[in-house]
Design an enzyme around this catalytic site. Structure first.
Site, PDB file in Angstrom:
ATOM      1  N   THR A  52       6.843  49.214  31.327  1.00  0.00           N
ATOM      2  CA  THR A  52       6.546  50.643  31.228  1.00  0.00           C
ATOM      3  C   THR A  52       7.636  51.311  30.396  1.00  0.00           C
ATOM      4  O   THR A  52       8.437  50.642  29.763  1.00  0.00           O
ATOM      5  CB  THR A  52       6.451  51.271  32.635  1.00  0.00           C
ATOM      6  N   VAL A  54       9.773  54.551  31.246  1.00  0.00           N
ATOM      7  CA  VAL A  54      10.970  55.129  31.874  1.00  0.00           C
ATOM      8  C   VAL A  54      11.820  54.024  32.507  1.00  0.00           C
ATOM      9  O   VAL A  54      13.049  54.040  32.411  1.00  0.00           O
ATOM     10  CB  VAL A  54      10.597  56.201  32.928  1.00  0.00           C
ATOM     11  N   CYS A  55      11.172  53.055  33.115  1.00  0.00           N
ATOM     12  CA  CYS A  55      11.873  52.006  33.870  1.00  0.00           C
ATOM     13  C   CYS A  55      12.950  51.275  33.070  1.00  0.00           C
ATOM     14  O   CYS A  55      14.072  51.127  33.561  1.00  0.00           O
ATOM     15  CB  CYS A  55      10.875  51.011  34.451  1.00  0.00           C
ATOM     16  N   PRO A  56      12.676  50.823  31.840  1.00  0.00           N
ATOM     17  CA  PRO A  56      13.736  50.086  31.142  1.00  0.00           C
ATOM     18  C   PRO A  56      14.942  50.950  30.791  1.00  0.00           C
ATOM     19  O   PRO A  56      16.055  50.440  30.706  1.00  0.00           O
ATOM     20  CB  PRO A  56      13.048  49.539  29.885  1.00  0.00           C
ATOM     21  N   ILE A  59      16.975  50.753  34.066  1.00  0.00           N
ATOM     22  CA  ILE A  59      17.501  49.410  34.289  1.00  0.00           C
ATOM     23  C   ILE A  59      18.648  49.139  33.311  1.00  0.00           C
ATOM     24  O   ILE A  59      19.700  48.627  33.704  1.00  0.00           O
ATOM     25  CB  ILE A  59      16.374  48.364  34.168  1.00  0.00           C
TER      26      ILE A  59
END
Length: 185
Positions: A52, A54-56, A59
């Site tokens: 997706t 926003v997630c990276p 992270i």
């Protein structure tokens, strides 16, 4: 489905989950459990889905700050409800994730996310939840963001610093600043 939300002052649930710990062939996967964090501070952060947008960013920011966590004797753990194979494929295909220094926990059964009370009602994916867990396994801070809003890693570090002082820390307190002394009556 869990009816409760694990929050401050509660024991973090027991878990043992398959995790991606490397992209090195033959060393990709490892079981991660409470035993890996017993007696140490830990930060566990959750994201909704691999592959997706926003997630990276989150992270990668946690990874950039990895030594800021280890300098505070804190174990960093990432988690979602995707499988270890999806985590591995994402790490292999995304330049910002290839060199992660913390495990990507696969809660494919959704049992831990459910027990924590952080599954969205519609898709049953984890909200962007962050837990600070003390060396006794007690949740000392929890923050949950909606699916569309990334978190602030600097704020996680600020709160961790405040908790580790074991003192009274005023609003906007930062590491190195004075803490509060209770009035003696």
């Amino acid at each position: 489905m869990a009816n409760n939300f694990v929050t401050v002052g509660m024991k973090f649930p027991e878990f043992e989950k398959r995790s991606v710990v490397s992209i090195e062939k033959g060393n990709e996967f490892k079981e991660i459990s409470n035993k890996d964090i017993d007696g140490r501070w830990a930060v566990m952060f959750w994201w909704p889905k691999d592959f997706t947008f926003v997630c990276p960013t989150e992270i990668a920011e946690f990874n950039k700050n990895y030594t800021n966590f280890t300098d505070r004797d804190t174990i960093l753990l990432g988690a979602s409800t995707d499988s270890e194979y999806v985590h591995h494929a994402w790490r292999m295909s995304h330049n910002d994730l290839r060199d992660l220094r913390f495990p990507m926990i696969a809660d494919t059964s959704k049992s831990l996310a459910d027990e924590l009370g952080i599954l969205s009602a519609d898709e049953r994916v984890a909200y962007r939840a962050t837990y600070i867990i003390d060396p006794d396994g007690i949740v000392r801070w929890v923050c949950v963001n909606d699916l569309s809003v990334g978190r602030n890693v600097a704020e996680v570090l600020r709160v961790l610093d405040a908790l580790q002082t074991d003192e009274l820390c005023p609003c906007n307190w930062s590491k190195g600043e004075a803490t509060l002394e209770p009035a003696v009556g």
